[in-house]
Design an enzyme around this catalytic site. Structure first.
Site, mmCIF file in Angstrom:
data_model
loop_
_atom_site.group_PDB
_atom_site.id
_atom_site.type_symbol
_atom_site.label_atom_id
_atom_site.label_comp_id
_atom_site.label_asym_id
_atom_site.label_seq_id
_atom_site.Cartn_x
_atom_site.Cartn_y
_atom_site.Cartn_z
ATOM 1 N N THR B 24 -47.505 69.910 -78.595
ATOM 2 C CA THR B 24 -48.017 71.278 -78.458
ATOM 3 C C THR B 24 -47.488 72.162 -79.586
ATOM 4 O OG1 THR B 24 -46.162 71.653 -76.934
ATOM 5 C CG2 THR B 24 -48.322 71.296 -75.962
ATOM 6 N N GLU B 166 -48.437 70.210 -62.334
ATOM 7 C CA GLU B 166 -47.191 70.971 -62.248
ATOM 8 C C GLU B 166 -47.085 71.714 -60.920
ATOM 9 O OE1 GLU B 166 -46.993 73.644 -65.692
ATOM 10 O OE2 GLU B 166 -49.157 73.630 -65.837
ATOM 11 N N VAL B 199 -41.237 71.469 -65.714
ATOM 12 C CA VAL B 199 -40.590 72.775 -65.580
ATOM 13 C C VAL B 199 -41.259 73.582 -64.461
ATOM 14 C CG1 VAL B 199 -39.956 74.925 -66.719
ATOM 15 C CG2 VAL B 199 -39.876 72.795 -68.003
ATOM 16 N N ARG B 244 -32.430 68.563 -79.210
ATOM 17 C CA ARG B 244 -31.510 67.903 -80.153
ATOM 18 C C ARG B 244 -31.129 66.504 -79.698
ATOM 19 N NH1 ARG B 244 -26.444 71.500 -80.331
ATOM 20 N NH2 ARG B 244 -26.529 70.420 -78.344
ATOM 21 N N ASP B 397 -47.311 31.976 -67.368
ATOM 22 C CA ASP B 397 -48.657 31.666 -66.887
ATOM 23 C C ASP B 397 -49.574 32.818 -67.284
ATOM 24 O OD1 ASP B 397 -48.121 33.689 -65.106
ATOM 25 O OD2 ASP B 397 -48.031 32.417 -63.335
#
Lengths: 441, 441, 441
Positions: B24, B166, B199, B244, B397
């Site tokens: 994004t 969400e 979030v 980070r 297999d």
């Protein structure tokens, strides 16, 4: 008390949004001169000792032979003391998805308790229905409540209904609920609490553990919380059997909270206190240190957070050089590397004040037209006498802000709806932050 | 670019089957002379720096006051640069299950972006719709896209729709999807990506963690992956906040991949590179050693895999006798027992070449009429200077073969659909194995 | 044998309620003079070596080119030996949710096997249908069985149907089942076993693990167990590939049992024995000690349970004072504190006798009108030569009693339905407790 608060509306809102404690008391105790003594004791609880929801229990906690006494005890005690009880009152009656006779007994028990002439119903918020099955069985219980409301001239939806999810069928119903709630032929909008009942659930699922301990059932707890979220209801975890193990109870609540399951069953007065306080933000913040999966809380002295365990060792060898041991791995690091390592090992648990600070700061930023700001968290750690300052930035945007709001909303809900706990909250946090916490968000 | 590839068909097939990266970029940045600078930077990414799906984001990443600018920026940048962008382009607009006004804004934003006169739509594959609710809410968004297609004379189904899961409601919709997709009154076949948004999900579920970290939500991720599997769609995990911490991001992808959730949100260029490369098979194989839950990768010298940590100790005491310590438990073992113990402690992570080798071998065996063959894996380990050869057989297999095929199919999909990454793949793996990998399976 | 036992009724009851073992044998082996040799070997198993459900497998275990032979072998071997086989017989045929031709082959295979003239069908309890999709696909398989029953004049519902859940679609169907079973246009009441198939499921979910190991899929196993619970069916976990790792197989069963998934696939005779015995209560009780996540079983000498590892250290320093070390943390404690600490660290695994004792005691208490009683568990531990007696009380109520009943019900089910295992049960437990165990509950 009856504040008719938990009746949820289909918009996913209810007046009282949080319930921390679901406290059951046997409706009758066998072999006692005062068979209502547990009810009498519970109804007089106040403050942090009183639950958000009190459940005079005429099902499992009361021996089958004592259930007629139980019903009378509930009516007597609630009629006498209900008005001044600070939480909600939801008696549990008998019910079973597989047994029509038990369901009919449940209806009769509710008819008896709810009879306005007996003087209890005005203080009763709703009923707790155990052992429900699939969604059509929930509708049968709902219909019983509709009958009672009609019979006694109560408003439709006046009595809330809470269910104990203690079968695979009921767990499946959690996912059907949103499709069924709001249909014209039921009043499922009266639903209030979704309560997990892991003992009977374990039996229904036929689970076996070597020691006989209950399985943790993470999926059940997730599904209950999710259904509460999707339908504007409140999710409550089942009883924690080992009543002496308050640490274990606390840990269980921590994992529950991470699932959005903010309430828990309480079996003892100690559990009530713990369940009332655990979801509130801590008074003071604390630093955690996690070494290979072992988490310890650092203790503070003169604003320095001190670690004095064996799992870390730190020695300054020269300017900007350290020997740093984590577990059994030792390395030489410079200032920046040490800072980075310590940031990775530590976590901060914010206090109520910290959360309010951050939210206020973000609100100011938003008013000034900013969408995201950086919040800094810093402290001084001491390891083997070597002091190191660490600081970390975290980006806050609208979503962070709203997620942080959950503990604050819970706090506000408690403050609003439990005047009897305000004094204790004031003592715990102090007047200043308490006022700010009530105004933020 | 628009290759109309992610529009899935109800047979559970789509042209582009894998998406590794969902990147994004804010559609507008406040306080900048060039408010489109993030879009401008992103659209010019190529190779491993460019995502499979790029999402000009006019929702959470863009401040509410900047959203009109955002829409214009999207149109301008995509019209100018869209043709040469190597991945798909799916702008995110505003939407909310509880707010009709937000939904109407979302419709207007899409109408603006999709207007053929503005020249962007031919490079746009579809739209990303956030904050969806239950399945009926998904249908409202689908209807908006149908309106847009009709209004602008686009083929029905030309615009794909991706949703951000969400909320508890949207998670429940994942299970309803297969019953609703393909019904005559909707065009839900346009669905492409199912993206978790942890979030806002955490907020919607009202979950609390002591440090404010996001819960891991394993059940949500499972349910998203399962719905993608059942409906021929693509599952994407939500953003990893700690930008980070690339190791943590990598670990998250590893657990995601074990759930069949092969794509992940990327917030930074570093995350894009990591998300593009992590799902690809490694160039060289490696041996892992797991002692009491601590896994280390052995390092290789002259074809010998060496362990030099503290958790194991090995000493040859006489012919065919060893003293062998694992953690704090020491025992005397013979050759065979040592071999057995080491087999239990070690695991092999196959390289691309290993996987291709095994698949080719199995394909030859199948052609020769064999249904199952044994594959051997052997190596020499060195512990405390003592060298031990171990070898293990695994039966292959048809089912083993097909399961091994997932990373190869992903590899082939990347090679086919991302010509701009071929050079990097060639450098990483070498021409020889790359050709074989494209022909196997 | 065919005892028509697993056909479930919609009241959630079936005659045979527990299946421990689901043992597959290739219906034909390529390159052998006796291509039926695996079937021949399996059908002659008896006692703990014989599975509860035997599955002559004409799908994955048999090469595609050998499947015509496979069908004939199944008919021949079952017709000859089926009558005396002590478990149920459920052949697996071919089926695929995405391939009509495979489904038609499956119908033909079943028509061949079930033809009464071939003499096998009277010993066959039902069929195992692999690779099913959503619930409408299950109905197609059900319809095939209805056709077969009609064609051959068998009672409707005579043939049970078991499905392999090995796709996201089929996992979703588990939640739809209760709404569909019992509808007039299907005979889904014939459902018997819900079997997880993690190899193909992993492929269908497109999951990747670095080493190629199967993911653990805890949610799938939960959902299968839950659907079995909600529909009165039996849940079976999929195959455990690493056939030499009997410890791992045992551990898998332990986690399965905590999910209510009491049966497991067996690929080898060793796995059959392990899968038959692991769910039975142990002959003797044992004490477990858990230090920082490492659990060890204490060994017993002269009624004292001894710990002699390194993780604990205990020294009596003076009357009522001890130095006690747990892991790396050492503390000085008094008698009571030591007792408390040890209670927290230990767990008791009850034997069959213990469970029967407790249940009998509770039954007596109930007859005497008591609803709950305290059960005491006590023992003497020895750590570093210091002996400490510990005892713990646990409250038993109706719910505890019923949860404890699951292993006893399983035991009784085995004893009733597997006369060929009685001798081994008698040897294992002794005649006395065995009789009591059959009468309790």
């Amino acid at each position: 008390m009856s504040i008719q608060t938990t009746t949820m509306r289909s918009d996913g809102q209810q007046d009282r949004s949080f319930v921390r404690t679901f406290f059951t008391s046997p409706a009758a105790v066998e072999g006692e001169t005062d068979s209502a003594k547990m009810l009498r004791r519970a109804v007089q609880l106040r403050g942090m000792r009183a639950p958000d929801v009190w459940v005079p229990d005429n099902e499992d906690a009361t021996a089958p032979s004592m259930r007629d006494d139980g019903i009378e005890n509930i009516v007597d005690i609630v009629a006498e003391h209900g008005e001044s009880f600070p939480g909600e009152i939801h008696p549990r009656i008998v019910w079973h998805r597989d047994r029509p006779d038990t369901r009919y007994q449940g209806l009769q028990q509710m008819l008896y308790i709810a009879d306005p002439e007996r003087g209890a119903i005005e203080y009763i918020d709703g009923f707790v229905v155990p052992e429900v099955g699939d969604i059509d069985d929930w509708k049968k219980a709902d219909e019983c409540l509709t009958i009672i409301e009609t019979e006694y001239g109560l408003d439709e939806g006046r009595l809330s209904m809470s269910v104990i999810v203690e079968s695979g069928q009921a767990e499946l119903a959690l996912a059907d609920l949103r499709d069924e709630i709001g249909k014209p032929t039921n009043n499922l909008e009266r639903l209030s609490l979704l309560v997990d009942g892991e003992v009977d659930y374990t039996k229904d699922m036929r689970a076996i553990t070597p020691t006989g301990e209950l399985p943790a059932w993470p999926e059940l707890r997730h599904n209950t919380s999710r259904s509460a979220s999707a339908n504007g209801l409140i999710a409550i975890d089942g009883p924690y059997d080992d009543i002496r193990d308050i640490d274990g109870y606390h840990e269980r609540m921590t994992t529950n909270q991470a699932k959005g399951l903010l309430g828990i069953w309480a079996l003892t007065p100690e559990q009530v206190i713990e369940a009332n306080t655990a979801p509130l933000p801590p008074k003071t913040g604390s630093w955690l240190l996690d070494v290979n999966g072992h988490t310890v809380e650092l203790y503070m002295e003169d604003d320095v957070h001190i670690y004095d365990g064996e799992r870390l060792a730190l020695e300054k060898t020269e300017t900007d050089r350290y020997r740093f041991r984590v577990g059994s791995e030792e390395q030489a690091v410079c200032d920046d590397e040490l800072h980075e390592e310590l940031l990775n090992l530590t976590d901060y648990v914010p206090s109520l004040t910290d959360i309010v600070d951050s939210m206020e700061t973000f609100e100011e930023a938003t008013e000034a037209g900013k969408g995201a700001i950086a919040m800094e968290q810093s402290t001084t750690l001491s390891i083997d006498g070597v002091e190191v300052s660490i600081s970390e930035e975290r980006m806050w945007d609208e979503a962070t802000y709203q997620a942080a709001q959950t503990p604050i909303s819970l706090f506000q809900d408690v403050y609003e709806n439990r005047p009897d706990q305000r004094e204790e909250l004031r003592e715990m946090y102090g007047e200043h932050v308490l006022k700010r916490a009530m105004n933020v968000g």
